[in-house]
Scaffold this motif. Structure first.
Motif, short mmCIF file in Angstrom:
data_model
loop_
_atom_site.label_atom_id
_atom_site.label_comp_id
_atom_site.label_asym_id
_atom_site.label_seq_id
_atom_site.Cartn_x
_atom_site.Cartn_y
_atom_site.Cartn_z
N LEU A 34 64.93 74.51 2.58
CA LEU A 34 63.38 73.98 2.15
C LEU A 34 63.47 72.47 3.49
O LEU A 34 62.54 72.87 4.25
N ALA A 36 60.76 70.22 -4.17
CA ALA A 36 60.49 71.68 -4.11
C ALA A 36 58.58 71.65 -4.67
O ALA A 36 57.55 72.49 -4.03
N VAL A 37 58.22 70.81 -5.14
CA VAL A 37 57.26 70.75 -6.20
C VAL A 37 56.72 70.52 -4.85
O VAL A 37 54.82 71.07 -4.75
N TRP A 45 56.24 71.47 -2.14
CA TRP A 45 56.48 72.19 -1.21
C TRP A 45 55.27 73.30 -1.68
O TRP A 45 54.59 74.24 -0.95
N THR A 46 55.79 73.30 -3.23
CA THR A 46 54.94 74.52 -3.34
C THR A 46 54.09 74.39 -3.79
O THR A 46 52.54 75.13 -3.29
N ALA A 47 53.62 72.91 -3.84
CA ALA A 47 52.04 73.17 -4.34
C ALA A 47 51.48 72.67 -2.67
O ALA A 47 50.21 73.22 -2.41
N LYS A 48 51.82 72.67 -1.65
CA LYS A 48 51.53 72.69 -0.69
C LYS A 48 51.45 73.95 -0.40
O LYS A 48 50.25 74.27 0.38
N ARG A 49 52.23 75.10 -0.02
CA ARG A 49 51.70 76.74 0.08
C ARG A 49 50.76 76.87 -0.96
O ARG A 49 49.92 77.65 -0.20
N ARG A 50 50.91 76.53 -2.29
CA ARG A 50 49.68 77.41 -3.08
C ARG A 50 48.29 76.53 -2.34
O ARG A 50 47.08 77.03 -2.61
N ARG A 83 47.30 75.87 0.63
CA ARG A 83 47.61 76.41 1.49
C ARG A 83 46.73 78.06 1.25
O ARG A 83 45.22 78.34 1.78
N TRP A 84 47.43 78.34 0.08
CA TRP A 84 46.42 79.83 -0.48
C TRP A 84 45.46 80.08 -1.09
O TRP A 84 44.24 80.41 -0.76
#
Length: 73
Positions: free
Chosen positions: A12, A40-41, A43-48, A50-51
């Motif tokens: 990560l 991790a949270v 990173w997940t929020a950033k990825r979500r 972008r989606w």
């Protein structure tokens, strides 16, 4: 803590970032899992995020295409 958690954190952050994180956390090692969880949270929020932005852009493009087809008729 199990080794797989450190490997996941290394993937990560990058292993240089993980080394800096663990080196800085020698004073309070009990906070390492919390920091890794927070990373991790984020990173997940950033990825979500972008989606979601991609879906909004696609919906706008579709609306624009549909609107152009109706006005041209």
């Amino acid at each position: 803590m199990e080794v797989w958690i450190y490997l996941a954190a290394g993937a990560l952050l990058g292993f240089e970032g993980l080394e800096a994180l663990l080196g800085a956390m020698l004073i309070a090692p009990e906070l390492v899992p919390l920091v890794l969880l927070a990373l991790a949270v984020v990173w997940t929020a950033k990825r979500r995020g972008r989606w979601i932005l991609r879906r909004i852009a696609l919906a706008r493009r579709r609306r624009r295409i549909r609107g152009a087809g109706r006005s041209g008729a």
